[in-house]
Design an enzyme around this catalytic site. Structure first.
Site, PDB file in Angstrom:
ATOM      1  N   HIS A  84      26.070   6.352  11.815  1.00  0.00           N
ATOM      2  CA  HIS A  84      26.916   5.224  11.421  1.00  0.00           C
ATOM      3  C   HIS A  84      26.085   4.288  10.551  1.00  0.00           C
ATOM      4  CE1 HIS A  84      29.661   1.918  11.500  1.00  0.00           C
ATOM      5  NE2 HIS A  84      28.930   1.162  12.287  1.00  0.00           N
TER       6      HIS A  84
ATOM      7  N   HIS B 218      35.921  -1.593   8.507  1.00  0.00           N
ATOM      8  CA  HIS B 218      34.639  -1.500   9.165  1.00  0.00           C
ATOM      9  C   HIS B 218      33.646  -0.742   8.259  1.00  0.00           C
ATOM     10  CE1 HIS B 218      32.475  -0.617  13.283  1.00  0.00           C
ATOM     11  NE2 HIS B 218      31.632  -0.858  12.306  1.00  0.00           N
TER      12      HIS B 218
END
Lengths: 232, 232, 232, 232
Positions: free
Chosen positions: D96, D170
């Site tokens: 991520h 995000h």
């Protein structure tokens, strides 16, 4: 922060962090820190290149800008820093840069909208831009009035939840509990500004993220319920 | 600047500064300096990569371009530099680059508007772009005529208050009291051009900053009332 | 270029130049060179990271792609390189990258217009983009047909005056008298593509520079009248 | 991957690769890997700067997030990683980041269209963006629900052919057979996102490449007929 020696070291390191992260060139920008209680401020001297800077070159002043230690002139932006220290009582450091993207939003006279969780992790809403300064403020005590225009913009904003501002037609000022926290915010702000630029170009009608998402990210890093990072 | 040895060193360093700051690749760009009084100009040789450049490689010419010292051909842009030295009597150095953003504004044929204080700190208004050169100027003494088109653009501008120009369809020329000052301006110009690019994309109807703000920033760094930096 | 050892060294260096200049990541891209006369081609092996590459890893083939030396598979783009060597008889090196801006123009399916002298110094007009490849060409001998679509685009263009092409929906191929010249062109092309991007964003109605200016710059670096650089 | 020591080393290296490639700053981002069979997951601890990270700092958990080894809190995104490991049974690593361009597409709420072969080499179609998360999902088990919204987006997509997703508002999550493969994908995704940004700005009406071209590139690197790289 317990003494002036530590303050000097932290402010010195915060100034260098701006260089390492590519936020400043030549003599641009400045970082300061304050020893609350004694109300002593350490700030970068004016117009000194970063690679020539030594901790001993930092100028120490009181909250009125009177020089307590140091042989050089303080940064010409000192008066702006002092207004922030006097009005935002919880802050311990201030950083001013002309970093590319944050400055571009300041020049455009636009708040940086909160378009994602990177932004929400650090700011509890849009990064605010001030009004354009009036000729009377510019021709008077300009640097002090720059601080005042920031304070007016924060009439209904909490400086702890919004640790930076864009001065319209100028550039950002950032702050935090310490000089190093302010420098950290300056780095993050530049990245937030960069991504907001690209995002609004990809999708001109993009909307800010939901309040629910915003609060979740801000509060997982800040406040009593925070669970990001290691326990202190 | 007192002698030719110092001039060589400064011009050499100014050329290297262009590389360090990422303004030139391969053999692009060139810096020169002049020893006023003796009217001797030191300039980078043509087509030599920067990492092979030595101070002794610099070519020394008079103000008419006659080679006084040096075994190599001078930069093909020498004639442009000479026109600037002959017409802008106070300048001591000239730098030419094809840096990305400044060149993009030159290619777009647009002045760079003054959108913030970073710009105002260095230029007393928009960075001017020349008219497009005519075929007769291009097919004649092209490099000399490039200088002449710059000089015509400055008919009503002061070269001390506007230390750079964009040649339309080409790239910037910058100058200053010395070669190193000219290189410094080239670095700043690129950053100003970059921020003006992003600013106008964020807000297409953005207006130049007020005259009051412009004057304040320009004059706090230049002229008798300046208070930025340390006393000299 | 007199022997295979020199060819290996030059092709090896050209591959590394692509890394140093930031044009490739991981195993992207490839450079090759040819020993005319013997018609031997040296090319990067397929899928090998640059930091693991040794001159001895280069694969040597003939003009039909038959491996003459080397234990590894050649770059999967070998067949494209070979078509270029067979059709553009004066070239000595080919470079393929997916560099950011040149690839973006290729993906956009647009020629890069000649908007300034940086471009004119290297290309005698717009950088051409091919037509989109047809399904039959893609499903057949794809890499060879990629070469053929380039050659068709050059039916009325001189490969010496246009040392690169954009394959639509894919990326650039560049060439020159040697592998190192081809790598140099790849670096310049990326910069030209970057500046054309910014220029057209600043001024959407910008026009290519005049033929007079174009010819002046191209011919001061190329052909019998050239006067840029040092005499050879 | 045969034991926990190897897993630690690979996950540690994958985390560092994100720093080396400029995808993360400060404590942003995280990489994890799984030892299938034993169902043990190694992940970066929360809020630890990369330059202070040691392999021994990695936190080892089971597939339910119960800590098996390690003294620090795991990344706050652990629950998202675990949902991916439970649902995408063939993957061995998850990464991520908040890398600039991929995050900008995520913030814009837009799939990244497949505009060229660079993209087709890695993804068998557009890089998918999730729906915006609902308040109830955000206010509940937020990180776990982030995983669930990804899994819902993949109801009709194969995680092996689409090794990354953009979480709307995000940032991206990437995966692969190992932590290092996931980090590699994160680097490629950022470059694909960057080029898609520039491509759509150059040509707002650009169309995705043809299915024929798409399949050719994807299948020359993946599946039984692949011919890119060296035989394994």
């Amino acid at each position: 922060m317990s003494d002036l020696g530590e303050l000097r070291d932290e402010v010195y390191e915060a100034n260098l962090e701006l260089v390492r992260r590519g936020l400043v060139i030549y003599t641009f920008g400045n970082a300061s820190g304050i020893l609350r209680g004694e109300d002593l401020v350490a700030i970068k001297p004016s117009g000194v290149p970063y690679d020539a800077l030594r901790p001993a070159d930092l100028v120490i002043t009181d909250l009125n800008g009177k020089i307590v230690e140091g042989r050089m002139r303080p940064s010409s932006d000192l008066a702006t820093h002092l207004v922030l220290y006097r009005n935002f009582r919880s802050i311990g450091g201030v950083v001013h840069t002309h970093s590319t993207f944050a400055t571009s939003w300041a020049q455009a006279g636009r708040d940086i909208p909160c378009l994602g969780t990177t932004h929400a992790d650090y700011f509890h809403g849009a990064v605010p831009v001030t009004e354009h300064m009036q000729a009377c403020d510019i021709e008077g005590e300009y640097e002090r009035n720059t601080g005042e225009v920031i304070v007016r913009r924060f009439a209904r904003l909490d400086a702890e939840r919004f640790p930076a501002v864009l001065v319209a037609g100028h550039a950002p000022f950032c702050w935090g509990p310490s000089a190093s926290a302010a420098a950290h915010t300056a780095v993050i702000l530049e990245e937030i500004a960069r991504m907001a630029y690209y995002t609004t170009t990809i999708n001109a009608s993009v909307q800010p993220i939901s309040t629910a998402l915003h609060d979740r990210h801000f509060l997982r890093k800040h406040g009593p319920e925070r669970y990001y990072g290691q326990p202190e």
